[in-house]
Design a protein around this motif. Structure first.
Motif, mmCIF file in Angstrom:
data_model
loop_
_atom_site.group_PDB
_atom_site.id
_atom_site.type_symbol
_atom_site.label_atom_id
_atom_site.label_comp_id
_atom_site.label_asym_id
_atom_site.label_seq_id
_atom_site.Cartn_x
_atom_site.Cartn_y
_atom_site.Cartn_z
ATOM 1 N N VAL A 70 2.277 5.995 9.574
ATOM 2 C CA VAL A 70 2.432 5.986 8.163
ATOM 3 C C VAL A 70 1.719 7.285 7.763
ATOM 4 O O VAL A 70 0.589 7.462 8.069
ATOM 5 C CB VAL A 70 2.000 4.791 7.395
ATOM 6 N N ARG A 71 2.691 8.101 7.027
ATOM 7 C CA ARG A 71 1.957 9.289 6.573
ATOM 8 C C ARG A 71 1.799 9.483 4.901
ATOM 9 O O ARG A 71 2.335 8.504 4.363
ATOM 10 C CB ARG A 71 2.801 10.596 6.968
ATOM 11 N N PRO A 72 1.040 10.281 4.497
ATOM 12 C CA PRO A 72 1.108 10.196 2.963
ATOM 13 C C PRO A 72 2.241 10.256 2.207
ATOM 14 O O PRO A 72 3.269 10.996 2.629
ATOM 15 C CB PRO A 72 0.161 11.653 2.833
ATOM 16 N N GLY A 73 2.297 9.483 1.296
ATOM 17 C CA GLY A 73 3.713 9.462 0.515
ATOM 18 C C GLY A 73 4.468 8.090 0.730
ATOM 19 O O GLY A 73 5.510 7.838 0.305
ATOM 20 N N GLU A 74 4.281 7.464 2.144
ATOM 21 C CA GLU A 74 4.988 6.164 2.416
ATOM 22 C C GLU A 74 4.174 5.245 2.168
ATOM 23 O O GLU A 74 3.033 4.898 2.040
ATOM 24 C CB GLU A 74 4.976 6.425 4.030
ATOM 25 N N VAL A 75 5.103 4.199 2.030
ATOM 26 C CA VAL A 75 4.610 2.727 1.789
ATOM 27 C C VAL A 75 4.628 1.580 2.946
ATOM 28 O O VAL A 75 5.330 2.113 3.801
ATOM 29 C CB VAL A 75 5.490 2.309 0.708
ATOM 30 N N PHE B 112 0.983 -1.102 0.028
ATOM 31 C CA PHE B 112 -0.028 -0.009 0.085
ATOM 32 C C PHE B 112 0.745 1.330 -0.092
ATOM 33 O O PHE B 112 2.002 1.435 0.763
ATOM 34 C CB PHE B 112 -1.022 -0.054 1.291
ATOM 35 N N LEU B 113 0.422 2.261 -0.496
ATOM 36 C CA LEU B 113 1.072 3.612 -0.756
ATOM 37 C C LEU B 113 -0.089 4.429 -0.363
ATOM 38 O O LEU B 113 -1.115 4.546 -0.796
ATOM 39 C CB LEU B 113 1.357 4.002 -2.131
ATOM 40 N N LEU B 114 0.145 5.048 0.693
ATOM 41 C CA LEU B 114 -0.773 5.935 1.478
ATOM 42 C C LEU B 114 -0.858 7.453 0.801
ATOM 43 O O LEU B 114 0.203 7.983 0.619
ATOM 44 C CB LEU B 114 -0.534 6.316 2.815
ATOM 45 N N GLU B 115 -1.962 7.763 0.348
ATOM 46 C CA GLU B 115 -2.146 8.997 -0.538
ATOM 47 C C GLU B 115 -2.696 10.262 0.618
ATOM 48 O O GLU B 115 -2.362 11.141 0.608
ATOM 49 C CB GLU B 115 -3.217 8.877 -1.438
ATOM 50 N N SER B 116 -3.658 9.755 1.538
ATOM 51 C CA SER B 116 -4.112 10.794 2.534
ATOM 52 C C SER B 116 -4.475 9.957 3.822
ATOM 53 O O SER B 116 -4.623 8.929 3.868
ATOM 54 C CB SER B 116 -5.096 11.659 1.701
#
Length: 244
Positions: free
Chosen positions: A80-85, A56-60
Motif C-alpha cells: 500500500v502506498r501513500p494515497g491508497e486505502v 485506513f488511508l496511508l498518508e506516508s
C-alpha cells in the motif's frame, strides 16, 4: 501488537481516490471524522481474522498486506502506498479483515471507525461512490493477480512483480526507477509466488541484457523494461492509472 500514537496532519492525502470530487465542505467533514496516527516500522494496523473496525488511508510510508492461506502459507497481496486505502471491509458491520497489514517503514495514516464510515456513507453520497469504486478496483486487482499467478510463467510473474513494485514503492529518476529495500528480492519472490533463487536468476538475465542493474537491496530499472510491462491498476486515483 504495537500501540499507535496520534499526530495531526493533512499533507499528501488530498489526491486520494477516496476524496475524488468531494466538495471543500464534504472534504473537511470526512477528514474531521478521522483519527490521524503515526506508527514505527513493524507495526500491525490489523490482523487477518480480526473484527474489521477501522479503515485506513496511508498518508506516508509503505504498508505490506499479506494473507495466510488455508494450508498455512503466507501470501503477499500487495504493498500500500501513500494515497491508497486499506481495511475497507470495515465499511461492513460485523466483517473481518481478510488480510494483515504491517508497516515496512514508519507510516502516517488516517483512520475511520466502522461507525464513522456508516455515518459518512449516508451524509456524503460522493464518499460512498468513491469507496464503492475503490472496493471494485481492489477486487479487480485481486482477480487479475490470481489469474496471473495461476497461468503465467515464473519469468512473466517476476517481470510483473518488478513493475508492480516500481509503481508502489519505486523512486522514479528520469528514465529509470529505483526499487530499494533490505529484502527487495524476497518481496519480488513473494509477489510472484516463486523462490528468491529464481528471482535472482531472472534478474541476472535482465542485467546481462541491459534492462536493469542490481546490488544488494537495490534494483535500478530502465524504462525499456517498464515500458513492456503493464501493472494491474489500483485506485490511487479513480480516473487515472499510474504508469512509469
Amino acid at each position: 501488537m504495537k500501540v499507535l500514537t496520534f499526530l495531526p496532519s493533512r499533507n499528501g492525502i488530498e489526491g486520494s481516490a477516496i476524496f475524488e470530487e468531494l466538495s471543500p465542505d464534504d472534504l473537511r467533514l470526512v477528514i474531521s471524522r478521522a483519527s490521524v496516527r503515526a506508527a514505527p516500522k513493524g507495526a500491525f494496523l490489523f490482523l487477518q481474522g480480526e473484527p474489521a473496525g477501522e479503515m485506513f488511508l496511508l498518508e506516508s510510508g509503505c504498508l505490506r498486506l499479506s494473507e495466510i492461506t488455508a494450508d498455512g502459507c503466507e501470501l503477499l497481496i500487495r504493498f500500500v502506498r501513500p494515497g491508497e486505502v486499506c481495511g475497507d471491509r470495515s465499511a461492513i458491520v460485523g466483517a473481518e479483515y481478510g488480510a494483515s497489514a504491517v508497516s515496512k517503514t514508519p507510516i502516517r495514516t488516517y483512520a475511520w471507525t466502522t461507525g464513522m464510515i456508516t455515518a459518512l456513507l449516508n451524509e456524503v453520497p460522493r464518499f460512498a461512490a468513491n469507496l464503492f469504486a475503490i472496493t471494485t478496483r481492489y477486487l479487480h486487482y485481486s482477480r487479475e493477480r490470481y489469474r496471473l499467478l495461476a497461468t503465467a510463467s515464473a519469468e512473466r510473474r517476476i517481470r510483473w512483480a518488478l513493475a508492480d513494485l516500481a509503481r508502489s514503492i519505486g523512486s522514479p529518476n528520469g528514465n529509470t526507477t529505483v526499487v530499494a529495500g533490505p529484502s527487495v528480492q524476497r518481496d519480488i519472490a513473494d509477489l510472484a509466488a516463486t523462490t528468491v533463487y529464481t528471482v535472482n536468476r531472472v534478474l541476472s538475465g535482465y542485467e546481462r541484457r541491459g534492462l536493469l542493474t542490481k546490488k544488494r537491496g537495490r534494483i535500478v530499472l530502465f524504462g525499456t523494461l517498464l515500458a513492456n510491462e503493464g501493472t494491474i491498476p489500483l485506485p490511487l486515483s479513480i480516473n487515472r492509472q499510474v504508469t512509469h
